[in-house]
Structures are given as C-alpha cells and as structure tokens.
Design a protein around this motif. Structure first.
Motif, PDB file in Angstrom:
ATOM      1  N   ALA A 519      23.115  20.918  30.046  1.00 48.91           N
ATOM      2  CA  ALA A 519      23.025  19.470  30.235  1.00 48.91           C
ATOM      3  C   ALA A 519      21.566  19.079  30.329  1.00 48.91           C
ATOM      4  O   ALA A 519      20.680  19.933  30.374  1.00 48.91           O
ATOM      5  N   PRO A 520      21.281  17.774  30.380  1.00 51.06           N
ATOM      6  CA  PRO A 520      19.901  17.328  30.529  1.00 51.06           C
ATOM      7  C   PRO A 520      19.326  17.790  31.860  1.00 51.06           C
ATOM      8  O   PRO A 520      20.065  18.224  32.751  1.00 51.06           O
ATOM      9  N   PRO A 521      18.018  17.675  32.042  1.00 49.42           N
ATOM     10  CA  PRO A 521      17.363  18.100  33.271  1.00 49.42           C
ATOM     11  C   PRO A 521      18.048  17.507  34.504  1.00 49.42           C
ATOM     12  O   PRO A 521      18.463  16.354  34.496  1.00 49.42           O
ATOM     13  N   LEU A 522      18.123  18.318  35.537  1.00 47.95           N
ATOM     14  CA  LEU A 522      18.949  17.960  36.691  1.00 47.95           C
ATOM     15  C   LEU A 522      18.518  16.702  37.445  1.00 47.95           C
ATOM     16  O   LEU A 522      19.332  15.833  37.721  1.00 47.95           O
ATOM     17  N   PHE A 523      17.256  16.617  37.772  1.00 48.27           N
ATOM     18  CA  PHE A 523      16.852  15.522  38.655  1.00 48.27           C
ATOM     19  C   PHE A 523      17.000  14.157  37.997  1.00 48.27           C
ATOM     20  O   PHE A 523      17.459  13.202  38.612  1.00 48.27           O
ATOM     21  N   GLU A 524      16.625  14.113  36.728  1.00 44.73           N
ATOM     22  CA  GLU A 524      16.801  12.859  35.991  1.00 44.73           C
ATOM     23  C   GLU A 524      18.287  12.500  35.908  1.00 44.73           C
ATOM     24  O   GLU A 524      18.677  11.343  36.031  1.00 44.73           O
ATOM     25  N   THR A 525      19.088  13.533  35.710  1.00 42.83           N
ATOM     26  CA  THR A 525      20.523  13.314  35.610  1.00 42.83           C
ATOM     27  C   THR A 525      21.077  12.737  36.910  1.00 42.83           C
ATOM     28  O   THR A 525      21.835  11.777  36.897  1.00 42.83           O
ATOM     29  N   LEU A 526      20.663  13.353  38.011  1.00 43.18           N
ATOM     30  CA  LEU A 526      21.142  12.878  39.302  1.00 43.18           C
ATOM     31  C   LEU A 526      20.704  11.437  39.548  1.00 43.18           C
ATOM     32  O   LEU A 526      21.458  10.618  40.066  1.00 43.18           O
ATOM     33  N   GLU A 527      19.489  11.145  39.139  1.00 41.64           N
ATOM     34  CA  GLU A 527      18.961   9.811  39.318  1.00 41.64           C
ATOM     35  C   GLU A 527      19.849   8.774  38.625  1.00 41.64           C
ATOM     36  O   GLU A 527      20.150   7.723  39.197  1.00 41.64           O
ATOM     37  N   VAL A 528      20.249   9.108  37.421  1.00 41.63           N
ATOM     38  CA  VAL A 528      21.087   8.174  36.659  1.00 41.63           C
ATOM     39  C   VAL A 528      22.485   8.107  37.251  1.00 41.63           C
ATOM     40  O   VAL A 528      23.077   7.036  37.373  1.00 41.63           O
ATOM     41  N   LEU A 529      22.994   9.233  37.670  1.00 37.86           N
ATOM     42  CA  LEU A 529      24.353   9.299  38.208  1.00 37.86           C
ATOM     43  C   LEU A 529      24.449   8.557  39.551  1.00 37.86           C
ATOM     44  O   LEU A 529      25.448   7.916  39.851  1.00 37.86           O
ATOM     45  N   GLY A 530      23.424   8.663  40.354  1.00 36.66           N
ATOM     46  CA  GLY A 530      23.429   7.991  41.656  1.00 36.66           C
ATOM     47  C   GLY A 530      24.073   8.848  42.731  1.00 36.66           C
ATOM     48  O   GLY A 530      24.773   9.808  42.447  1.00 36.66           O
ATOM     49  N   ARG A 531      23.811   8.465  43.967  1.00 37.70           N
ATOM     50  CA  ARG A 531      24.265   9.272  45.089  1.00 37.70           C
ATOM     51  C   ARG A 531      25.783   9.371  45.193  1.00 37.70           C
ATOM     52  O   ARG A 531      26.327  10.457  45.353  1.00 37.70           O
ATOM     53  N   ASP A 532      26.466   8.260  45.052  1.00 38.71           N
ATOM     54  CA  ASP A 532      27.914   8.266  45.257  1.00 38.71           C
ATOM     55  C   ASP A 532      28.627   9.249  44.341  1.00 38.71           C
ATOM     56  O   ASP A 532      29.371  10.119  44.788  1.00 38.71           O
ATOM     57  N   THR A 533      28.364   9.104  43.065  1.00 40.07           N
ATOM     58  CA  THR A 533      29.021   9.973  42.088  1.00 40.07           C
ATOM     59  C   THR A 533      28.636  11.429  42.318  1.00 40.07           C
ATOM     60  O   THR A 533      29.479  12.329  42.307  1.00 40.07           O
ATOM     61  N   THR A 534      27.346  11.652  42.564  1.00 39.93           N
ATOM     62  CA  THR A 534      26.865  13.016  42.748  1.00 39.93           C
ATOM     63  C   THR A 534      27.559  13.687  43.926  1.00 39.93           C
ATOM     64  O   THR A 534      28.128  14.783  43.805  1.00 39.93           O
ATOM     65  N   VAL A 535      27.526  13.027  45.054  1.00 37.00           N
ATOM     66  CA  VAL A 535      28.110  13.595  46.272  1.00 37.00           C
ATOM     67  C   VAL A 535      29.606  13.841  46.085  1.00 37.00           C
ATOM     68  O   VAL A 535      30.129  14.906  46.434  1.00 37.00           O
ATOM     69  N   GLN A 536      30.250  12.888  45.475  1.00 32.86           N
ATOM     70  CA  GLN A 536      31.687  13.011  45.256  1.00 32.86           C
ATOM     71  C   GLN A 536      32.011  14.202  44.352  1.00 32.86           C
ATOM     72  O   GLN A 536      32.941  14.962  44.610  1.00 32.86           O
ATOM     73  N   ARG A 537      31.205  14.385  43.311  1.00 33.50           N
ATOM     74  CA  ARG A 537      31.475  15.495  42.388  1.00 33.50           C
ATOM     75  C   ARG A 537      31.159  16.849  43.037  1.00 33.50           C
ATOM     76  O   ARG A 537      31.793  17.858  42.730  1.00 33.50           O
ATOM     77  N   ILE A 538      30.198  16.858  43.936  1.00 35.30           N
ATOM     78  CA  ILE A 538      29.897  18.097  44.637  1.00 35.30           C
ATOM     79  C   ILE A 538      31.033  18.447  45.591  1.00 35.30           C
ATOM     80  O   ILE A 538      31.440  19.612  45.700  1.00 35.30           O
ATOM     81  N   GLU A 539      31.579  17.439  46.190  1.00 36.17           N
ATOM     82  CA  GLU A 539      32.738  17.689  47.078  1.00 36.17           C
ATOM     83  C   GLU A 539      33.892  18.279  46.280  1.00 36.17           C
ATOM     84  O   GLU A 539      34.544  19.229  46.714  1.00 36.17           O
ATOM     85  N   GLN A 540      34.122  17.708  45.107  1.00 38.42           N
ATOM     86  CA  GLN A 540      35.199  18.233  44.251  1.00 38.42           C
ATOM     87  C   GLN A 540      34.949  19.687  43.900  1.00 38.42           C
ATOM     88  O   GLN A 540      35.867  20.512  43.921  1.00 38.42           O
ATOM     89  N   ALA A 541      33.702  19.996  43.615  1.00 35.85           N
ATOM     90  CA  ALA A 541      33.348  21.360  43.232  1.00 35.85           C
ATOM     91  C   ALA A 541      33.594  22.319  44.383  1.00 35.85           C
ATOM     92  O   ALA A 541      34.091  23.434  44.194  1.00 35.85           O
ATOM     93  N   ILE A 542      33.244  21.874  45.587  1.00 40.01           N
ATOM     94  CA  ILE A 542      33.448  22.725  46.761  1.00 40.01           C
ATOM     95  C   ILE A 542      34.938  23.006  46.952  1.00 40.01           C
ATOM     96  O   ILE A 542      35.355  24.143  47.187  1.00 40.01           O
ATOM     97  N   ARG A 543      35.741  21.970  46.776  1.00 41.79           N
ATOM     98  CA  ARG A 543      37.189  22.163  46.894  1.00 41.79           C
ATOM     99  C   ARG A 543      37.676  23.128  45.817  1.00 41.79           C
ATOM    100  O   ARG A 543      38.534  23.971  46.056  1.00 41.79           O
ATOM    101  N   LYS A 544      37.115  23.004  44.661  1.00 41.18           N
ATOM    102  CA  LYS A 544      37.519  23.842  43.537  1.00 41.18           C
ATOM    103  C   LYS A 544      37.287  25.325  43.841  1.00 41.18           C
ATOM    104  O   LYS A 544      38.008  26.197  43.386  1.00 41.18           O
ATOM    105  N   LEU A 545      36.263  25.593  44.644  1.00 37.61           N
ATOM    106  CA  LEU A 545      35.907  26.977  44.933  1.00 37.61           C
ATOM    107  C   LEU A 545      36.775  27.599  46.012  1.00 37.61           C
ATOM    108  O   LEU A 545      36.723  28.802  46.237  1.00 37.61           O
ATOM    109  N   GLN A 546      37.535  26.766  46.704  1.00 42.88           N
ATOM    110  CA  GLN A 546      38.304  27.322  47.809  1.00 42.88           C
ATOM    111  C   GLN A 546      39.640  27.899  47.375  1.00 42.88           C
ATOM    112  O   GLN A 546      40.161  27.522  46.355  1.00 42.88           O
TER     113      GLN A 546
END
Length: 546
Positions: A519-546
């Motif tokens: 994917a494109p460089p991480l920080f720029e990507t996060l910047e565009v995605l914004g905090r809400d989406t980012t945090v939410q997707r990380i939560e999903q990922a954590i659940r996915k790992l359990q």
RNA sequence: GGCGCUAUCGUCUAGGGGUUAGGACGGAAGAUUCUCAAUCUUCAAACCCGGGUUCGAUUCCCGGUAGCGCUACCA
C-alpha cells in the motif's frame, strides 16, 4: 454532417497539405486505423494543413450504425479532432459522374457477366480474374442495347493490354514503385447495383476534396496502381502517396477482431484506463521514430517531431498477450488476487465449467485454460509503461479529475478534497487509471474486504507480536495528532519501546488499515484515513487475531 | 500460383562500408525506503542465409528463405 466542398483549395503557393482519414463503418475503430488517423493528423498539424474525416460507407451490406458509433467514440476519445467531415454515401452523384466520365472516354466498359465473388479463393489461386476478352470487347452498340434492355452490368476499368506499360510513382515511405499493367486486372468501378466500388469512390472523393497527401495502410500499396489509373483516366492531378507499415499481432498475422478479440479495439484501451495522450504516444512509436531516442512525448512534441521520413518500412508487432480463453498450456491455476477487476471476474466466471451434479460441485477450469490475465498483462508492456509515465507527468488536479469518474462508476463516493490527497498517494503507483479501484479501494469503503489474519503478522514475528504491536498502536494513535511527522515520531518511539523494528511495527498497522501488505506509505495513508477509521480498523484487526 | 513490400536484441527501434552495433520496454541482480511503487546502478539479449562488389560488409548489389499485403461487383 455533410459540409459543402471547400471553395478554394490549393490556390495559394504555400503548401498546406490536405489529408484524409477514411474509415469504413464495418467494425469498431481498431488500433491500426487509429494509428493511420494519428499519422495523418500529425502530418497535417506539423505542416499547418487540414484533416478531413471521410466515412467510406459504400458497402451498404456491411455497414452498421453500431460500428459508426464505435468509430466516433474512439476518435473522440483520442481527442485530436478534425477539420472537415464527409460521408461517402452522400456523394454518390460525384462517383457516378467520374465513372461516366471514364466510361465516355472509352477507358471503362460494361460487364454483363454475373458477379462471381470467391473465384480468387479457388485452389492454387487460379481463376484469378485478370480480364475477359470476350466481355471487354463487346461493341458499344451491343453494350448500349443490353444496358437499355435493363440487363444488369458492372463497369470495369479497361486496363491497357495491347501496349503494356509500367505504372510508376514514388511513395513517400516506400520509395519508387512500379507495376506492369499486365499484372493489373480489369477492376470494377461500379457494381451492378450502381454503387461505386471502393477504388472509384475513394479516388473520386480524394480528387474532389482536393486531398493532396494520401497516408494510409500498406495494404493499399498495390492498390495504388489502380488508383493512379483512375486518377489519370479522369484527368486528375496525382496526390502524393505515403504508405504505413501494418500493425500485426504477436503471431505476425493482421490484427482482427475475430482472432484477437477486444485488444484491437480503441475503446478497450479507453475502458482499461489508458490516457488518450499515452495511447497516441504508444501508437506513434509503432512504425515511426523521432530518431533521437525519445520515447515519452507530449502531443506538441509529436507534432513538432513528426515527419514522413521517420516512418519505418517493416510491419510492427503490437505485443499484447492472447486472450485468456485461447490455448494455455499449464495446469489449471486460477489467479484470485484480492484486487481482481471486474473484467477478470467476468472472465473467470465465464471459464467455470458448470458442474453436472452436486458430487462434482467444485470450481473447475477447462483443460487448456489456466491463467486469467489481468489488464496490465494483456496489453503491450510498452503501452502500459508509457501510460504510467504520462500519469506521473499529470498535475494532481488533472489526474484527480480523470480518476474521480472512475471511482464514482466503481460505486464509491468521495469528495474532491479527499480525492486530491489520495491521488497524491497513488500517482506513482498506478499504471492504468482503472487501477485506482484496486489500489485505493480501502480509502473509499466503510468496511474493509476480508483478509487473512496471517497477513497481520510482521516479518520475523508471530501472532503475539502482532497483537502487542496493534494494541500499542491503538493506544498511541488514540491520542497522537494525525499529521505525518507526529505519526512518524510517535510510532517509531512506540516500536523502540516495544523492542521491535520499525518495519515490524508498521506492517501490522498497514495491513490492519489497508487490508493488504502492499500500500502507499503508512503515515500519509493514516493522515488521509483519519483517526476514527484508523482506530476502528485496528480494533477489528486485534479481534481478528484472537 | 502471379505481383508487390519487408527483414537489427523477445518486442518497439537508432545506426550505417571500418562502431565495444546505441536507446527503450520487458527480464535478471543490486542499492534505497516502513511494504509497494518510484528512482538509481549493473547484467543477459540482435544485424535471416548464401553469393558478389570492396583492403574491409550488418550496411551496397544479386539470389534464396521467411513473413506480410494485393490478386472481390470488401474496404
């Protein structure tokens, strides 16, 4: 559509060439025709001349409206434009007049024998119709009588037989050409239904429209001798001729829809996400060279550099890959990437054998088919590369304007402000405009498409590390300012704190927010995605790992 | 079959009587970077064959071969 003939042509001493592009509406606009048009256009523009578009539609049997539409669609997309436009079927009176003129001069005759198409295909190539003495020597009185009696006839050109002569001309590309009249058959001018043949209509119109440079495919090189015969018989001044080497398929055969499918249609390139300027650039490089090693050229550069002298004489191969349905050797192996396009999906579903009963209800690939080609694999690699070059040369605004409609057609919605940011991130990562759908999809969707949780595991790490990293990331990102530099610092600090490498920190986050490893460089990507989406997707990922 | 056209890396091409036969795409390897991409470096890769002309032919000429085109009351 029909415009009056130009009142005053060629009166000035300055040579402003008049060229024409004359497609016949019997199929879509294919790449070879497009190139012919482009070369004509370039020649005219380079010399300050005029481009005439003439629809050669005298073959009533084979013309279709769909084809006409396709041709205009293709030409419009090329975005070069033309100066005058004519339709041959509306100029029948002119053709007729020229035929009569030639007939009255005794240089053509009526042929009352029924049409016999197909003779040329007789085994051994015998049966070629050169001329029929009995027919061509019919007395004028007899000929008139039968015509008056309503007997149908074709009008044929009386090619000189008794005094064999050499027809000569100098082709601007192929040089001196000569052919004996002994090798030219008494070709038809008018068919028995009164319609002109291509040769007659083409020459009559070229003369009447004062075309002075005929630039066309090399398949007309041998026809040129007939055309010269017509021009001379009618008393026209000869135009200059320049024949172009043909575009052929990788197997060396002429490009055709039947054999090679949609890769030969101009609109296919448009739909696949080519930039018209890149496509034009690509076609120019097939059989022409600026001779200074330039490859990527703008429209203006092409106009300035184009000369007939730069045209090559050998046919050029359009190096596309054959359509997937044709014989592939190796064993079945479906490519199912997450980013498979609609085209691929349509292809792959078409290739699935409908299983007979439930017991063999598995997806099969017919023997002999295997690899489903992605668009970037089917087109000539050089065309793809040039397209990427042109994409990179576009301004962010311009590229965004071209990408936005595709995103919308893909069923996503996005506003321009965000789209501008995304464009910046993907500009050097897409080769075709359509790639925006597969490369940037995660920016547009509310829910990420499914991905394997294993993807989250960093290099030289394990699930536990992924967990640890993502939890930490979640913690950090909940409070960090979403700006490139800040994200960079805090995430790197976090990695150090955890005792993992930066890459091991970034990769799980990337997969969590993008749903894939590349994917494109991480920080720029996060910047565009914004905090809400980012945090939410990380939560999903954590659940996915359990 | 007849007539015509063409022949340089896999592909697009530059060049031209004496060159290490140049470039690009694609391929391979490496550098760089948080992945990818981009960028940079390096590598492999060609004058269809046979005669002639010439001190010297990949280049000029002839022949062969191969490919393509035309040989329709298609365009």
């Amino acid at each position: 559509m029909l415009e009056p003939a130009r009142p005053d042509a060629g009166s000035s001493a300055v040579r402003k060439p008049r060229v024409r592009f004359a497609p016949s509406p019997t199929g879509f606009l294919h790449v070879g025709s497009a190139r012919t048009f482009i070369f004509n256009w370039l020649y005219a523009r380079h010399n300050g001349g005029t481009v005439v578009l003439r629809i050669d539609d005298t073959d009533v049997e084979r013309n279709t409206q769909a084809s006409l539409n396709s041709i205009f669609e293709g030409l419009r997309w090329l975005d070069l434009g033309w100066d005058e436009e004519y339709q041959q079927s509306e100029r029948l009176a002119i053709h007729r007049r020229i035929a009569d003129l030639i007939f009255d001069r005794g240089l053509a005759y009526r042929d009352f024998t029924p049409a016999h198409a197909g003779d040329a295909e007789k085994p051994g190539g015998q049966g070629t119709w050169l001329f029929n003495p009995g027919v061509r020597d019919l007395s004028r009185a007899e000929s008139d009588r039968r015509a008056a009696a309503g007997e149908p006839f074709a009008v044929r050109f009386r090619v000189p037989r008794e005094a064999v002569q050499q027809i000569r001309f100098v082709d601007r590309v192929y040089g001196e050409q000569a052919k004996s009249t002994a090798d030219i058959e008494d070709f038809a001018l008018l068919r028995s239904d009164g319609m002109p043949t291509y040769h007659l209509a083409s020459c009559a119109d070229d003369a009447e429209l004062q075309i002075d440079h005929i630039i066309r495919g090399q398949d007309h090189l041998s026809n040129t001798f007939k055309h010269i015969l017509i021009f001379e018989a009618a008393g026209f001044t000869l135009p200059q001729f320049a024949h172009l080497p043909l575009l052929v398929a990788p197997d060396g055969t002429k490009l055709s829809k039947r054999r090679h499918g949609p890769v030969v249609s101009v609109t296919t390139y448009r739909d696949a996400g080519f930039l018209p300027e890149a496509f034009v650039n690509f076609l120019c490089l097939l059989g022409w060279s600026p001779k200074d090693n330039r490859e990527k050229m703008s429209r203006q550069e092409l106009i300035e550099a184009f000369t007939l002298e730069g045209i090559n004489r050998a046919n050029a191969v359009v190096n596309f890959k054959d359509a997937p349905a044709l014989d592939r050797t190796s064993s079945a192996q479906q490519v199912s990437r997450p980013g498979a396009t609609a085209v691929e999906q349509r292809n792959s579903s078409a290739q699935q054998v409908s299983a007979g009963d439930a017991s063999e209800r598995k997806v099969q690939v017919p023997p002999g088919t295997a690899h489903i080609l992605a668009p970037e694999e089917t087109f000539d690699p050089k065309a793809i590369w040039l397209n990427a070059e042109h994409i990179r040369a576009l301004s962010i605004e311009d590229l965004t304007d071209r990408l936005a409609p595709i995103v919308r057609e893909g069923g996503f919605k996005t506003e321009r402000r965000k789209m501008l940011q995304i464009t910046k991130l993907i500009q050097e990562r897409i080769k075709l405009l359509r790639d925006v759908i597969t490369v940037a999809d995660f920016f547009f969707v509310d829910h990420l498409p499914p991905y394997e949780s294993a993807e989250l595991i960093p290099h030289q790490g394990d699930a536990a590390m992924a967990q640890k990293v993502l939890r930490k990331a979640h913690e950090v990102l909940a409070q960090t300012e979403f700006k490139h530099d800040t994200l960079d610092h805090s995430l790197r600090a976090a990695a150090q704190e955890l005792g993992v490498k930066a890459g091991q920190m970034f990769q799980p986050i990337r997969v969590a927010v993008c749903g894939r490893k590349n994917a494109p460089p991480l920080f720029e990507t996060l910047e565009v995605l914004g905090r809400d989406t980012t945090v939410q997707r990380i939560e999903q990922a954590i659940r996915k790992l359990q």
